[in-house]
Design an enzyme around this catalytic site. Structure first.
Site, PDB file in Angstrom:
ATOM      1  N   GLY A  17      -5.998  -1.385  40.181  1.00 43.98           N
ATOM      2  CA  GLY A  17      -6.651   0.011  40.690  1.00 43.98           C
ATOM      3  C   GLY A  17      -7.029  -0.718  42.364  1.00 43.98           C
ATOM      4  CB  SER A  18      -9.570   0.410  44.505  1.00 46.38           C
ATOM      5  OG  SER A  18     -10.543   0.448  43.816  1.00 46.38           O
ATOM      6  CB  CYS A  46      -7.940  -3.829  34.889  1.00 47.86           C
ATOM      7  SG  CYS A  46      -9.327  -2.963  35.999  1.00 47.86           S
ATOM      8  CE  LYS A  50     -11.612  -2.675  40.336  1.00 51.94           C
ATOM      9  NZ  LYS A  50     -12.210  -1.448  40.804  1.00 51.94           N
ATOM     10  CG  ASP A  67     -11.103   7.338  44.290  1.00 53.43           C
ATOM     11  OD1 ASP A  67     -10.463   6.232  43.974  1.00 53.43           O
ATOM     12  OD2 ASP A  67     -10.116   8.492  44.327  1.00 53.43           O
TER      13      ASP A  67
HETATM   14  C1  LIG Z   1      -3.013   2.967  29.431  1.00 47.41           C
HETATM   15  N1  LIG Z   1      -4.403   2.773  29.883  1.00 47.41           N
HETATM   16  C2  LIG Z   1      -5.026   1.704  29.203  1.00 47.41           C
HETATM   17  O1  LIG Z   1      -4.348   1.133  28.264  1.00 47.41           O
HETATM   18  C3  LIG Z   1      -6.294   1.388  29.425  1.00 47.41           C
HETATM   19  C4  LIG Z   1      -7.324   0.893  28.501  1.00 47.41           C
HETATM   20  C5  LIG Z   1      -7.289   0.819  27.011  1.00 47.41           C
HETATM   21  N2  LIG Z   1      -8.482   0.801  29.415  1.00 47.41           N
HETATM   22  C6  LIG Z   1      -8.184   0.827  30.637  1.00 47.41           C
HETATM   23  C7  LIG Z   1      -9.302   0.709  31.677  1.00 47.41           C
HETATM   24  C8  LIG Z   1     -10.398   0.307  31.649  1.00 47.41           C
HETATM   25  C9  LIG Z   1     -11.587   0.054  30.496  1.00 47.41           C
HETATM   26  O2  LIG Z   1     -11.325  -0.165  29.352  1.00 47.41           O
HETATM   27  N3  LIG Z   1     -12.581  -0.306  30.975  1.00 47.41           N
HETATM   28  C10 LIG Z   1     -12.676   0.107  32.267  1.00 47.41           C
HETATM   29  C11 LIG Z   1     -13.683  -0.090  33.134  1.00 47.41           C
HETATM   30  C12 LIG Z   1     -13.490   0.010  34.382  1.00 47.41           C
HETATM   31  C13 LIG Z   1     -12.351   0.286  34.975  1.00 47.41           C
HETATM   32 CL1  LIG Z   1     -12.185   0.560  36.770  1.00 47.41          CL
HETATM   33  C14 LIG Z   1     -11.348   0.330  34.274  1.00 47.41           C
HETATM   34  C15 LIG Z   1     -11.354   0.151  32.684  1.00 47.41           C
HETATM   35  C16 LIG Z   1      -6.868   1.229  30.907  1.00 47.41           C
HETATM   36  C17 LIG Z   1      -6.322   1.514  32.152  1.00 47.41           C
END
Ligand SMILES: CNC(=O)c1c(C)[nH]c(/C=C2\C(=O)Nc3ccc(Cl)cc32)c1C
Length: 278
Positions: free
Chosen positions: A17-18, A22, A37, A140
């Site tokens: 991300g920004s 992650c 992150k 955002d």
């Molecule tokens: C396709 N997306 C994923 O697999 C995905 C999963 C299972 N979790 C996430 C992202 C987060 C997540 O699971 N917890 C988070 C806390 C803060 C931020 Cl900025 C992002 C996340 C993502 C992008």
């Protein structure tokens, strides 16, 4: 809460991300899954570092069922990397859900969309009323910044651009956030304020229905005139008039006409349809 990097085992990369990447991590002691992150602040100027500090402070100060829960931070000065440990949301982000629904030509259920409106609204309400003298503008709101936990609860994340502002003052900066979701007043050089978050919320809900943003264009100039016109296609016919009217209300060109987050959350059309699953 453990806050040493060696307490965590990296399982996989789940996105970038920004400013950062992650990772899905597991804490060796409580066996819990978290998201880490990692942000390299080595090349950041003073202003960006200040923004980063404000993001972490905003996140660590907010505790709400619809905001991704901050757990801890780890700084490695040698590699100029900041690690933010946060709640894992098993359901992933709404951007991925939109992509897969578009691919499978499977519309998103109206009931789920009302839940997203209500729960993202609750998160915004927490931001807008956080600490009496200070208001936090998310700035955002977009599908890639809204996540789902294992119970299907909505979690607002990534305060990459959040700014702490005095209650009355609103941010002097003009161009922020995702261009598709920019509000007419921000495009007109006006100030980003709570109603700009409502506009972005309207764009998010519209995109869940139509699987594309309300305003799209091939150039920034055309996008600007499209947004300022305030004209957009009705969401697909199978969605209710209540939902279309709520979206149109949030996408009022004049921010004075736009509802506050309180008005959205207390609107009869919303109240009859939502509950907080957990
Ligand atoms: C396709 N997306 C994923 O697999 C995905 C999963 C299972 N979790 C996430 C992202 C987060 C997540 O699971 N917890 C988070 C806390 C803060 C931020 Cl900025 C992002 C996340 C993502 C992008």
């Amino acid at each position: 809460v453990s806050n040493k990097l060696e307490d965590f085992e990296v399982l996989e990369v789940i996105g970038s991300g920004s400013f950062g990447t992650c990772y899905k991590v597991c804490n060796k002691y409580d066996k819990m899954i978290y998201v880490c992150k990692a942000i390299d602040y080595g090349k950041m100027d003073e202003n960006q570092k200040e923004l980063l500090v404000s993001e972490v402070n905003v996140l660590s100060g907010l505790k709400h069922p619809n905001i991704v829960q901050y757990h801890s931070r780890i700084i490695n000065k040698k590699t100029t990397t900041l690690y933010i440990i946060m709640e894992y949301c098993e359901g992933g982000d709404l951007a991925s859900i939109i992509v897969s629904c578009k691919k499978n030509k499977k519309p998103i259920e109206e009931g789920f969309i009302w839940q997203v409106l209500y729960q993202t609204g609750r998160a915004l309400q927490a931001c807008h009323s956080h600490l009496k003298h200070v208001v936090v503008l998310h700035r955002d709101i977009k599908p890639a910044n809204v996540f789902l936990d294992s119970a299907g609860n909505v979690k607002l994340g990534d305060f990459g651009l959040a700014r702490i502002l005095q209650k009355e003052e609103s941010c002097a900066e003009t161009v922020v956030g995702t261009p598709f979701y920019m509000s007419p007043e921000v495009l007109g050089g006006g100030k980003y304020n709570r109603k700009s978050d409502i506009w972005a919320l309207g764009c998010l809900i519209y995109e869940l229905c139509a699987l594309s943003p309300p305003f799209v264009a091939s150039s920034f100039k055309l996008l600007t005139s499209s947004i300022k016109s305030g004209r957009f296609d009705r969401i697909p016919a199978h969605y209710s008039d209540d939902l279309h009217k709520m979206i149109s209300f949030m996408l009022s060109v004049d921010h004075e006409y736009r509802p506050t987050i309180e008005m959205v959350l207390h609107h009869p059309a919303v109240v009859v349809r939502v509950s907080q699953r957990s």
